[in-house]
Scaffold this motif. Sequence first.
Motif, PDB file in Angstrom:
ATOM      1  N   VAL A 201      10.938  15.013  52.392  1.00  0.00           N
ATOM      2  CA  VAL A 201      11.243  15.281  53.796  1.00  0.00           C
ATOM      3  C   VAL A 201      10.236  16.380  54.096  1.00  0.00           C
ATOM      4  O   VAL A 201      10.222  17.473  53.701  1.00  0.00           O
ATOM      5  CB  VAL A 201      12.677  15.790  53.858  1.00  0.00           C
ATOM      6  CG1 VAL A 201      13.003  16.139  55.297  1.00  0.00           C
ATOM      7  CG2 VAL A 201      13.687  14.817  53.363  1.00  0.00           C
ATOM      8  N   ARG A 202       9.374  16.194  55.543  1.00  0.00           N
ATOM      9  CA  ARG A 202       8.893  17.097  55.961  1.00  0.00           C
ATOM     10  C   ARG A 202       9.512  17.530  57.409  1.00  0.00           C
ATOM     11  O   ARG A 202      10.274  16.857  58.059  1.00  0.00           O
ATOM     12  CB  ARG A 202       7.359  16.833  56.472  1.00  0.00           C
ATOM     13  CG  ARG A 202       7.227  15.697  57.329  1.00  0.00           C
ATOM     14  CD  ARG A 202       5.593  15.327  57.469  1.00  0.00           C
ATOM     15  NE  ARG A 202       5.304  13.947  58.207  1.00  0.00           N
ATOM     16  CZ  ARG A 202       4.310  13.567  58.144  1.00  0.00           C
ATOM     17  NH1 ARG A 202       3.364  13.589  57.331  1.00  0.00           N
ATOM     18  NH2 ARG A 202       4.422  12.461  58.936  1.00  0.00           N
ATOM     19  N   ARG A 203       8.966  18.891  57.791  1.00  0.00           N
ATOM     20  CA  ARG A 203       9.404  19.476  58.894  1.00  0.00           C
ATOM     21  C   ARG A 203       8.450  19.675  60.016  1.00  0.00           C
ATOM     22  O   ARG A 203       7.917  20.712  59.684  1.00  0.00           O
ATOM     23  CB  ARG A 203      10.363  20.774  58.523  1.00  0.00           C
ATOM     24  CG  ARG A 203      11.165  20.733  57.413  1.00  0.00           C
ATOM     25  CD  ARG A 203      11.534  21.933  56.729  1.00  0.00           C
ATOM     26  NE  ARG A 203      10.216  22.621  56.143  1.00  0.00           N
ATOM     27  CZ  ARG A 203      10.148  23.667  55.364  1.00  0.00           C
ATOM     28  NH1 ARG A 203      11.108  24.369  55.059  1.00  0.00           N
ATOM     29  NH2 ARG A 203       8.949  24.140  55.179  1.00  0.00           N
ATOM     30  N   GLU A 208      13.554  19.971  63.203  1.00  0.00           N
ATOM     31  CA  GLU A 208      12.996  18.540  63.035  1.00  0.00           C
ATOM     32  C   GLU A 208      12.789  18.174  61.534  1.00  0.00           C
ATOM     33  O   GLU A 208      12.534  18.870  60.721  1.00  0.00           O
ATOM     34  CB  GLU A 208      11.844  18.325  63.759  1.00  0.00           C
ATOM     35  CG  GLU A 208      11.950  18.526  65.378  1.00  0.00           C
ATOM     36  CD  GLU A 208      10.637  18.487  66.070  1.00  0.00           C
ATOM     37  OE1 GLU A 208       9.585  17.890  65.280  1.00  0.00           O
ATOM     38  OE2 GLU A 208      10.468  18.455  67.206  1.00  0.00           O
ATOM     39  N   ARG A 209      13.493  16.830  61.186  1.00  0.00           N
ATOM     40  CA  ARG A 209      13.180  16.454  60.043  1.00  0.00           C
ATOM     41  C   ARG A 209      12.568  14.923  59.965  1.00  0.00           C
ATOM     42  O   ARG A 209      12.999  14.111  60.735  1.00  0.00           O
ATOM     43  CB  ARG A 209      14.703  16.301  59.039  1.00  0.00           C
ATOM     44  CG  ARG A 209      15.457  17.597  59.205  1.00  0.00           C
ATOM     45  CD  ARG A 209      14.769  18.658  58.132  1.00  0.00           C
ATOM     46  NE  ARG A 209      15.447  19.744  57.888  1.00  0.00           N
ATOM     47  CZ  ARG A 209      15.331  20.741  58.662  1.00  0.00           C
ATOM     48  NH1 ARG A 209      14.411  20.915  59.515  1.00  0.00           N
ATOM     49  NH2 ARG A 209      16.131  21.932  58.613  1.00  0.00           N
ATOM     50  N   ASP A 226       3.773  19.310  57.335  1.00  0.00           N
ATOM     51  CA  ASP A 226       5.227  20.322  57.263  1.00  0.00           C
ATOM     52  C   ASP A 226       4.853  21.463  57.762  1.00  0.00           C
ATOM     53  O   ASP A 226       3.587  21.919  57.988  1.00  0.00           O
ATOM     54  CB  ASP A 226       5.562  20.675  55.747  1.00  0.00           C
ATOM     55  CG  ASP A 226       6.762  21.299  55.754  1.00  0.00           C
ATOM     56  OD1 ASP A 226       8.052  20.707  56.098  1.00  0.00           O
ATOM     57  OD2 ASP A 226       6.904  22.361  55.092  1.00  0.00           O
ATOM     58  N   ALA A 266      18.786  15.261  54.599  1.00  0.00           N
ATOM     59  CA  ALA A 266      17.565  16.016  55.131  1.00  0.00           C
ATOM     60  C   ALA A 266      17.924  17.474  55.800  1.00  0.00           C
ATOM     61  O   ALA A 266      16.934  18.067  55.945  1.00  0.00           O
ATOM     62  CB  ALA A 266      16.809  14.898  56.000  1.00  0.00           C
ATOM     63  N   GLY A 269      16.797  21.090  54.638  1.00  0.00           N
ATOM     64  CA  GLY A 269      15.624  21.798  54.851  1.00  0.00           C
ATOM     65  C   GLY A 269      14.493  21.863  53.652  1.00  0.00           C
ATOM     66  O   GLY A 269      13.401  22.187  54.112  1.00  0.00           O
ATOM     67  N   GLN A 271      11.766  20.190  51.106  1.00  0.00           N
ATOM     68  CA  GLN A 271      10.751  18.990  51.204  1.00  0.00           C
ATOM     69  C   GLN A 271      11.156  17.988  50.025  1.00  0.00           C
ATOM     70  O   GLN A 271      10.750  16.820  50.472  1.00  0.00           O
ATOM     71  CB  GLN A 271       9.529  19.700  51.130  1.00  0.00           C
ATOM     72  CG  GLN A 271       9.296  20.529  52.386  1.00  0.00           C
ATOM     73  CD  GLN A 271       9.123  21.961  52.077  1.00  0.00           C
ATOM     74  OE1 GLN A 271       9.988  22.378  51.343  1.00  0.00           O
ATOM     75  NE2 GLN A 271       8.257  22.610  52.298  1.00  0.00           N
TER      76      GLN A 271
END
Length: 358
Positions: A201-203, A208-209, A226, A266, A269, A271
Amino acid sequence: MTAPAVRPARARDLPLLAAIEDAGTPMFEEVLGDLTGDALASPAPSGEWRAAQPGFLLVAGDPAVGFAHVVDLVGHAHLAQLSVHPDHGRRGVGAALLEAAAERATLKGHGSLTLTTYADLPWNGPFYARHGFVEFAADDPLTAQQQAISDEEERLGLGRHGRRTWMRRVLRPHRSTAELEAFLPALDASPREVGTVRAVVRRPGPGEREVLEVGHLDLEHGLLGDTWAERGSRRTPDGSAHPDMQLNVMNHRLVEFLAQDPAREALAGDQMFLDLDLSHDHLPAWSELHIGGPDGAVVVVTDQPHNGCGKFIARFGKDAMTFVNGPEGKPRRLRGLCARVVRPGPVRPGDEVVVRRP
């Protein structure tokens, strides 16, 4: 008398909202005295301004006689304003708006609904308490967004009229301490030598996810796309991003248990989520995680702690934060660990993760 129906606000409702909010000023003056020049008596923001904020607007009646404005914060919803015109007070309009707001926030995936209010004014704190809101405990940390709201209220001087308080209504039942304790055997059964990537998962921005089919780890930037570098760190002298905190990695079994819904996982938070024992005993600092085969990416576990915070409470509850930061959670690194990239490469769900200890 039956309360008017609650519905999403339309463009024709927006010009009415500021007047509805401003009409409530005399209620405050009856209790607090003349408010001329006070922030409580300042002209309300326009309905158009409210509609432009991330979140949603609900109104009651047609034409509208009350409204609820809910904004999306990181990990939860926040009731920014609930107003009912005094001519329509004591008819259940506020309660109907509040319940509709909670229902819609739940459907949007939020785990809780927060607000700030006067603790002792009858139509403020006591009203919300009757509808399932509970004051934050004295030791509950605030998220950065929540702290910014409190700072703005202090700048406006709202506290001169009485105690301001944060309140929260849980929309999804959080896991209890007893449930977490009962789940420990499942966590302790996580693989120790060879695990699996379950999610990447990137932010891309605050709150936002983006769940990735393939992520790309980079020596300089961590997970490409990210915002690790832009976020900075309190642990560096100049506030820049900490090189040993490029990645946050969490046990997938725990986040799956806490989230209770794949769509909410997700929100943690982190990654990367791994099916792997992340405990200090089995994964000491400077251990390497080889991902995706002998030529794949490699990350090294660092000695930087990764702790639960106010955002973790908003997403998964206070019991969860206390547990992951407590005597059972800390040794197991239940909140997760910090890592940095030492060999770049792609990572994807299903990749094998091989542990190599120092």
